[in-house]
Motif scaffolding. Structure first.
Motif, PDB file in Angstrom:
ATOM      1  N   LYS A 153       0.665  -0.951  -0.228  1.00 50.55           N
ATOM      2  CA  LYS A 153       0.136   0.224   0.029  1.00 50.55           C
ATOM      3  C   LYS A 153       0.512   1.243   0.025  1.00 50.55           C
ATOM      4  O   LYS A 153       2.054   1.132   1.092  1.00 50.55           O
ATOM      5  CB  LYS A 153      -0.897  -0.460   1.464  1.00 50.55           C
ATOM      6  CG  LYS A 153      -2.014  -1.211   1.192  1.00 50.55           C
ATOM      7  CD  LYS A 153      -3.437  -0.451  -0.040  1.00 50.55           C
ATOM      8  CE  LYS A 153      -4.241  -1.335   0.919  1.00 50.55           C
ATOM      9  NZ  LYS A 153      -5.645  -1.166  -0.581  1.00 50.55           N
ATOM     10  N   ASP A 177      -0.603  -0.342  -4.015  1.00 48.80           N
ATOM     11  CA  ASP A 177      -1.867   0.223  -4.569  1.00 48.80           C
ATOM     12  C   ASP A 177      -2.000   1.994  -3.742  1.00 48.80           C
ATOM     13  O   ASP A 177      -1.585   1.561  -2.968  1.00 48.80           O
ATOM     14  CB  ASP A 177      -2.374  -0.518  -4.008  1.00 48.80           C
ATOM     15  CG  ASP A 177      -4.591  -0.607  -3.839  1.00 48.80           C
ATOM     16  OD1 ASP A 177      -4.688   0.830  -4.888  1.00 48.80           O
ATOM     17  OD2 ASP A 177      -5.190  -0.946  -3.413  1.00 48.80           O
ATOM     18  N   ASN A 179      -4.527   3.150  -3.960  1.00 52.83           N
ATOM     19  CA  ASN A 179      -5.225   4.212  -3.209  1.00 52.83           C
ATOM     20  C   ASN A 179      -5.600   5.434  -3.195  1.00 52.83           C
ATOM     21  O   ASN A 179      -5.883   6.785  -2.191  1.00 52.83           O
ATOM     22  CB  ASN A 179      -5.467   3.360  -1.553  1.00 52.83           C
ATOM     23  CG  ASN A 179      -5.576   2.322  -1.092  1.00 52.83           C
ATOM     24  OD1 ASN A 179      -4.835   1.450  -0.806  1.00 52.83           O
ATOM     25  ND2 ASN A 179      -7.154   1.949  -1.779  1.00 52.83           N
ATOM     26  N   GLU A 204      -2.277  -0.456  -8.820  1.00 45.21           N
ATOM     27  CA  GLU A 204      -3.398   0.094  -8.796  1.00 45.21           C
ATOM     28  C   GLU A 204      -3.701   1.386  -8.164  1.00 45.21           C
ATOM     29  O   GLU A 204      -3.453   1.703  -6.953  1.00 45.21           O
ATOM     30  CB  GLU A 204      -3.823  -1.306  -7.292  1.00 45.21           C
ATOM     31  CG  GLU A 204      -5.382  -1.405  -7.202  1.00 45.21           C
ATOM     32  CD  GLU A 204      -5.469  -2.244  -5.923  1.00 45.21           C
ATOM     33  OE1 GLU A 204      -4.966  -3.360  -6.611  1.00 45.21           O
ATOM     34  OE2 GLU A 204      -6.790  -2.382  -5.291  1.00 45.21           O
ATOM     35  N   ASP A 229      -9.463   0.260  -9.213  1.00 47.48           N
ATOM     36  CA  ASP A 229     -10.233  -0.462  -7.836  1.00 47.48           C
ATOM     37  C   ASP A 229     -11.497   0.509  -7.977  1.00 47.48           C
ATOM     38  O   ASP A 229     -12.652   0.449  -8.336  1.00 47.48           O
ATOM     39  CB  ASP A 229      -8.989  -0.657  -6.767  1.00 47.48           C
ATOM     40  CG  ASP A 229      -9.483  -1.550  -5.789  1.00 47.48           C
ATOM     41  OD1 ASP A 229     -11.277  -1.099  -5.477  1.00 47.48           O
ATOM     42  OD2 ASP A 229      -9.149  -1.863  -4.635  1.00 47.48           O
ATOM     43  N   LYS A 251     -14.398  -6.569  -6.499  1.00 44.92           N
ATOM     44  CA  LYS A 251     -14.343  -7.647  -5.231  1.00 44.92           C
ATOM     45  C   LYS A 251     -16.356  -7.931  -4.979  1.00 44.92           C
ATOM     46  O   LYS A 251     -16.694  -6.951  -5.650  1.00 44.92           O
ATOM     47  CB  LYS A 251     -14.163  -6.244  -4.284  1.00 44.92           C
ATOM     48  CG  LYS A 251     -12.560  -6.339  -4.456  1.00 44.92           C
ATOM     49  CD  LYS A 251     -12.373  -4.824  -3.291  1.00 44.92           C
ATOM     50  CE  LYS A 251     -11.056  -4.422  -3.374  1.00 44.92           C
ATOM     51  NZ  LYS A 251     -10.887  -3.446  -2.710  1.00 44.92           N
TER      52      LYS A 251
HETATM   53 MG    MG Z   1      -7.186  -1.600  -4.024  1.00 48.98          MG
END
Ligand code: MG
Length: 337
Positions: A153, A177, A179, A204, A229, A251
Motif C-alpha cells: 500500500k 496500490d 489508493n 493499482e 479499484d 470485489k
Molecule cells: Mg485497492
C-alpha cells in the motif's frame, strides 16, 4: 429457507494503514442460510468506504430473507440481483450463502466439467503503510503462510521508503496500490519506471476515482499495467474503463456477490481487461466464496483471513502461492442477533 444473522468485529493482526487512514478492525455480518438440510454461509464486510453498517445490512437481509423464504434456490439467487435497493455487501452475503448451498447440493466447484488444467493465479499478501520493523514481521508471516506475491500500500508520501524497505527483505515480486494518492501524471510516470526497475508487476488505482484521464495517460505509457479499484465498482463502470486502465479489481463487496462478479469477468474479458480478484479484508467465509472464481482471473488478493486474528472459520488455504478452497468449517461460536 431459514436465516440467521451474526454481527461480528474482525480484528487486524497489525493496524491496517492505507492512504486514507488506519483501521484496527472491520465490522462484518455473517449470514447463515439453512435449506433442505444444507447450511450456507455469507459475509458482509463493512469498511467505512462502503457506506453501509451492520444495521443497514441486517435490515436488508431481514427484508429479503422474508421475500425469498419460500423460493427455490435459483429463484432466490435471481431475486437478489434484481433488488432496487443496492446494498452491495448485504447482496454479496446473501448471494454467496445461496451459492454455498448450490455448490454443496451439486457436490462440486464452480468449474465443473473442465478437463483443462485450471489456472491458479498467485495470491497477493497486502502490506499496509508501515515502518521497516513492521514490514519485516509482515513479510515473515506472509512467507510462513506460503505467499509468493505481495501488494504494498502506498500513500504518495513514503512510496520509495516502502519499496526500499521491502526490497531489503525479499526479492519476490510485488504490486503497489496507491489508493488514489497520486496527483501528478509526470511524477507518476517517473515512479512507474522506478517501480518497474525494482520488480513491481502492476499499479493499482494511482489517481482519484474520477480522474480517468490521468489514469488513461499513465496506462497508455505502457510502463506497467494499471488496475482500477475505486474507479470500478460494478459492471456499469466497465464501459468507461477500456483504454483507461489495463485491468480491474473485482470485489464481491463492491459488486454484490458471485453472480455479478461472474458477469463482470465475462464483460472485462470482452474488453480485453486484466482481472484482479480482491477483498475488503473479510474473513474466510467471504474470501473463500470469491476464491471459487480464482481460476478465471489473473491475480487474486484474497488475503483477509491471513490479516485478521479472530476468524471464526477455516476453509481457505494457500498452495504454491495460490488460494485453494477447502470444506468450510466453523471453529468458534457466533452470537445470533
Ligand atoms: Mg485497492
Amino acid at each position: 429457507m431459514h436465516f440467521s444473522f451474526y454481527p461480528y468485529q474482525l480484528k487486524f493482526r497489525f493496524p491496517f494503514a492505507i492512504a486514507h487512514g488506519t483501521r484496527t478492525h472491520t465490522e462484518v455480518v455473517y449470514l447463515k442460510v439453512e435449506y433442505q438440510g444444507l447450511t450456507g454461509w455469507g459475509e458482509a464486510a463493512l469498511p467505512p468506504y462502503l457506506n453501509e453498517t451492520p444495521h443497514t445490512v441486517m435490515q436488508f437481509l431481514n427484508r429479503y430473507s422474508l421475500a425469498i423464504a419460500a423460493m427455490s434456490l435459483d429463484e432466490a439467487l435471481a431475486l437478489v440481483q434484481q433488488t432496487a435497493e443496492k446494498n452491495y455487501p448485504a447482496m454479496a452475503a446473501l448471494d454467496m450463502a445461496l451459492w454455498d448451498i448450490k455448490l454443496l447440493q451439486n457436490g462440486t466447484s464452480l468449474h465443473v466439467g473442465s478437463s483443462e488444467i485450471l489456472n491458479k493465479p498467485l495470491n497477493t499478501y497486502t502490506i499496509g503503510v508501515c515502518n521497516a520493523k513492521e514490514m519485516n514481521l509482515k513479510v515473515d508471516e506472509a512467507l510462513a503462510n506460503g505467499f509468493k506475491l505481495f501488494k504494498l500500500k502506498l500513500n504518495g508520501m513514503y512510496d520509495e521508503r516502502m519499496v526500499n524497505d521491502f526490497r531489503l527483505i525479499t526479492s519476490l515480486p510485488f504490486a503497489v496500490d496507491a489508493n488514489q494518492s497520486w496527483a501528478d501524471v509526470s511524477v507518476a510516470k517517473e515512479k512507474a519506471h522506478w517501480l518497474n526497475e525494482n520488480g513491481c508487476i502492476f499499479i493499482e488505482q494511482p489517481f482519484a476515482q474520477e480522474e480517468l484521464e490521468k489514469s488513461a495517460v499513465l496506462t497508455q505509457e505502457n510502463i506497467l499495467p494499471v488496475y482500477a479499484d475505486e474507479s470500478c465498482q460494478t459492471i456499469s463502470d466497465l464501459g468507461n474503463l477500456k483504454d483507461t486502465f489495463s485491468g480491474i479489481n473485482i470485489k464481491l463487496m463492491k459488486c454484490g456477490g458471485i453472480t455479478p462478479a461472474l458477469e463482470m469477468i465475462t464483460k472485462a474479458r470482452q474488453l480485453n481487461l486484466k482481472i484482479l480478484l480482491g477483498c475488503m479484508s473479510e474473513s474466510t467465509v467471504g474470501c473463500r466464496a470469491a476464491a471459487h472464481l480464482a481460476p478465471l482471473v489473473d491475480y487474486t488478493d484474497l488475503d483477509g483471513p491471513f490479516l485478521i486474528s479472530n476468524d471464526c472459520f477455516i476453509g481457505l488455504k494457500m498452495e504454491n502461492g495460490s488460494v485453494k478452497t477447502d470444506k468450510l468449517q466453523q471453529i468458534n461460536n457466533l452470537r445470533a442477533s
